[in-house]
Scaffold this active site. Structure first.
Site, PDB file in Angstrom:
ATOM      1  N   ASP A  83      -5.105  -7.061   5.783  1.00  0.00           N
ATOM      2  CA  ASP A  83      -6.340  -6.429   5.328  1.00  0.00           C
ATOM      3  C   ASP A  83      -7.372  -7.492   4.955  1.00  0.00           C
ATOM      4  O   ASP A  83      -8.550  -7.413   5.326  1.00  0.00           O
ATOM      5  CB  ASP A  83      -6.023  -5.532   4.129  1.00  0.00           C
ATOM      6  CG  ASP A  83      -7.115  -4.518   3.838  1.00  0.00           C
ATOM      7  OD1 ASP A  83      -8.148  -4.513   4.543  1.00  0.00           O
ATOM      8  OD2 ASP A  83      -6.948  -3.720   2.901  1.00  0.00           O
TER       9      ASP A  83
ATOM     10  N   ASP B 211      -2.432 -17.936   2.271  1.00  0.00           N
ATOM     11  CA  ASP B 211      -3.628 -18.537   1.682  1.00  0.00           C
ATOM     12  C   ASP B 211      -4.077 -19.756   2.479  1.00  0.00           C
ATOM     13  O   ASP B 211      -5.280 -19.970   2.691  1.00  0.00           O
ATOM     14  CB  ASP B 211      -3.401 -18.887   0.217  1.00  0.00           C
ATOM     15  CG  ASP B 211      -2.166 -19.744  -0.016  1.00  0.00           C
ATOM     16  OD1 ASP B 211      -1.276 -19.788   0.862  1.00  0.00           O
ATOM     17  OD2 ASP B 211      -2.079 -20.375  -1.085  1.00  0.00           O
TER      18      ASP B 211
ATOM     19  N   TYR C 279       0.816  -1.216   0.000  1.00  0.00           N
ATOM     20  CA  TYR C 279       0.000   0.000   0.000  1.00  0.00           C
ATOM     21  C   TYR C 279       0.853   1.271   0.000  1.00  0.00           C
ATOM     22  O   TYR C 279       0.362   2.343  -0.348  1.00  0.00           O
ATOM     23  CB  TYR C 279      -0.937   0.014   1.210  1.00  0.00           C
ATOM     24  CG  TYR C 279      -2.009  -1.044   1.177  1.00  0.00           C
ATOM     25  CD1 TYR C 279      -2.342  -1.705   0.008  1.00  0.00           C
ATOM     26  CD2 TYR C 279      -2.695  -1.404   2.327  1.00  0.00           C
ATOM     27  CE1 TYR C 279      -3.319  -2.679  -0.028  1.00  0.00           C
ATOM     28  CE2 TYR C 279      -3.683  -2.373   2.314  1.00  0.00           C
ATOM     29  CZ  TYR C 279      -3.981  -3.015   1.125  1.00  0.00           C
ATOM     30  OH  TYR C 279      -4.960  -3.984   1.110  1.00  0.00           O
TER      31      TYR C 279
ATOM     32  N   ASP D 288     -10.812  -9.277   7.665  1.00  0.00           N
ATOM     33  CA  ASP D 288     -12.227  -9.272   7.293  1.00  0.00           C
ATOM     34  C   ASP D 288     -12.816 -10.680   7.363  1.00  0.00           C
ATOM     35  O   ASP D 288     -13.984 -10.854   7.728  1.00  0.00           O
ATOM     36  CB  ASP D 288     -12.410  -8.700   5.884  1.00  0.00           C
ATOM     37  CG  ASP D 288     -12.363  -7.174   5.866  1.00  0.00           C
ATOM     38  OD1 ASP D 288     -12.053  -6.585   6.923  1.00  0.00           O
ATOM     39  OD2 ASP D 288     -12.634  -6.589   4.816  1.00  0.00           O
TER      40      ASP D 288
ATOM     41  N   LYS E 139       3.818 -15.166   2.177  1.00  0.00           N
ATOM     42  CA  LYS E 139       3.833 -16.014   0.978  1.00  0.00           C
ATOM     43  C   LYS E 139       5.276 -16.196   0.527  1.00  0.00           C
ATOM     44  O   LYS E 139       5.682 -15.792  -0.572  1.00  0.00           O
ATOM     45  CB  LYS E 139       2.985 -15.377  -0.125  1.00  0.00           C
ATOM     46  CG  LYS E 139       1.493 -15.497   0.105  1.00  0.00           C
ATOM     47  CD  LYS E 139       0.988 -16.924  -0.138  1.00  0.00           C
ATOM     48  CE  LYS E 139       0.993 -17.264  -1.621  1.00  0.00           C
ATOM     49  NZ  LYS E 139       0.497 -18.650  -1.856  1.00  0.00           N
TER      50      LYS E 139
END
Length: 370
Positions: A250, A226, A142, A254, A193
């Site tokens: 992020d 993942d 970001y 959620d 990752k």
């Protein structure tokens, strides 16, 4: 009584509606002799752009710098989809995080017993869930450079975002996660990752070394981000503290929010470095949910995430541990009494408006305060 300087930035969409439910609680705590709150209000997001052409003004940024803590509602909405990228509503939030140096985002996911059946997962998977996700907040994709869209000619364009992390950025957020784990279940799960990203390789190496050198007493495990997402919806109670970078945090936060029944339930804290002199630190508290423009102004929004963000502020920034516990207990008692907002209603419960839920929690807190 100690006086605490609190800046409220209600923002856009449902932000003002849920923020309004915090004010009576602060007043009540003052009347009960717990603490005095000096409250100021400013603009951030789309409303700030409408007022001054920027997502947050320099004047309101100065108020944030001077405050003991900042409460933020929500920013953004389709109304501002066409504004220039550097003054979009989210730019106000990013500026707050960057200039206040808020590098560690804490997102708890707690499933109240009364809401276990509201989760999209089976009750036995979420009943008793209590995990903390620690997200690095000021680095990564970001904020990395270059960040641009290039014209390649022949009608082709290329979008570029850069994932960048330095050792010290990983270490400082890692310390937050390990320290939290020592106060909880003493387990950290670090997610990246490393199989496809060099920044993930570095993240894994730095966290492994930090654990070995400073926190060998804390149990550490590594998972690919993942795979961790899959495990969150398979067996979420296996986790205690989840540590991850800005992008994956992020997304995963959620997912964790929905395990509890509604994204409208969960607070967050964004923390800066502890002050070397007094031990305090700059902090911003906000609900995990967004501005929800589709329900703004309809009195349907769930204010619990905003109220629990205030509770996190009481505990973390102001040291009012008992008061924070009472606010959280008031929320739990109201839910146990079968009172709900529209997003968490189930058969046999009573549905309240945003203000109705705020008043119910206020009245229960007043009862608990005696």
């Amino acid at each position: 009584m100690t006086t605490h300087k609190l800046l409220m930035l209600p923002g856009d969409g449902i932000g003002p509606e849920v923020m309004e439910q915090v004010r009576p609680l602060a007043t009540l705590l003052g009347q009960a002799g717990v603490a005095r709150f000096e409250v100021e209000t400013g603009l951030v997001g789309g409303c700030a752009y409408d007022a001054c052409g920027r997502a947050i003004s320099d004047a309101d940024m100065a108020l944030a710098q001077a405050a003991d803590a900042v409460l933020l509602g929500a920013v953004g909405g389709p109304r501002w989809d066409g504004v220039p990228y550097d003054v979009r509503p989210e730019a106000g939030l990013f500026r707050l995080r960057k200039e206040l140096q808020l590098f560690a985002n804490l997102r708890p996911a707690v499933c109240y017993p009364a809401l276990a059946d509201a989760s999209s997962l089976k009750r036995e998977l979420v009943d008793g869930l209590d995990l903390m996700l620690v997200r690095e907040l000021t680095g990564g994709i970001y904020f990395g450079e270059p960040k641009e869209i290039l014209d390649l000619g022949n009608g082709q364009r290329r979008g570029i975002d850069t994932q960048v992390y330095d050792t010290h950025e990983i270490e400082r957020v890692g310390r937050v996660a390990f320290e939290l784990a020592r106060q909880r279940g003493n387990k950290v799960t670090s997610a990246e990752k490393r199989n496809v990203m060099k920044s993930g390789v570095l993240w894994n190496e730095v966290i492994t070394a930090l654990h070995r050198n400073e926190y060998p007493d804390v149990h550490l495990e590594h998972q690919l981000a993942d795979s961790l997402g899959m495990q969150l919806v398979r067996a979420p109670k296996q986790f205690d503290v989840i540590l991850t970078d800005n992008l994956f945090g992020d997304l995963l936060s959620d997912v964790a929010a929905m395990l509890t029944g509604s994204i409208g339930m969960l607070p967050s804290a964004s923390l800066g470095a502890a002050d070397a002199a007094g031990g305090g630190r700059r902090a911003l508290y906000e609900p995990v949910h967004g501005s929800a423009p589709d329900i703004a102004g309809k009195a349907l929004a769930n204010p619990i995430a905003m109220i629990n963000s205030f509770a996190m502020c009481l505990r973390t920034s102001f040291g009012l541990v008992d008061a924070a516990g009472l606010v959280e207990q008031a929320v739990a008692n109201v839910l146990a009494a079968g009172l709900r907002t529209d997003d968490i209603r189930t058969p046999g419960t009573r549905t309240l408006s945003t203000g109705g839920m705020g008043r119910a929690i206020h009245d229960e807190l007043a009862r608990l305060l005696g």
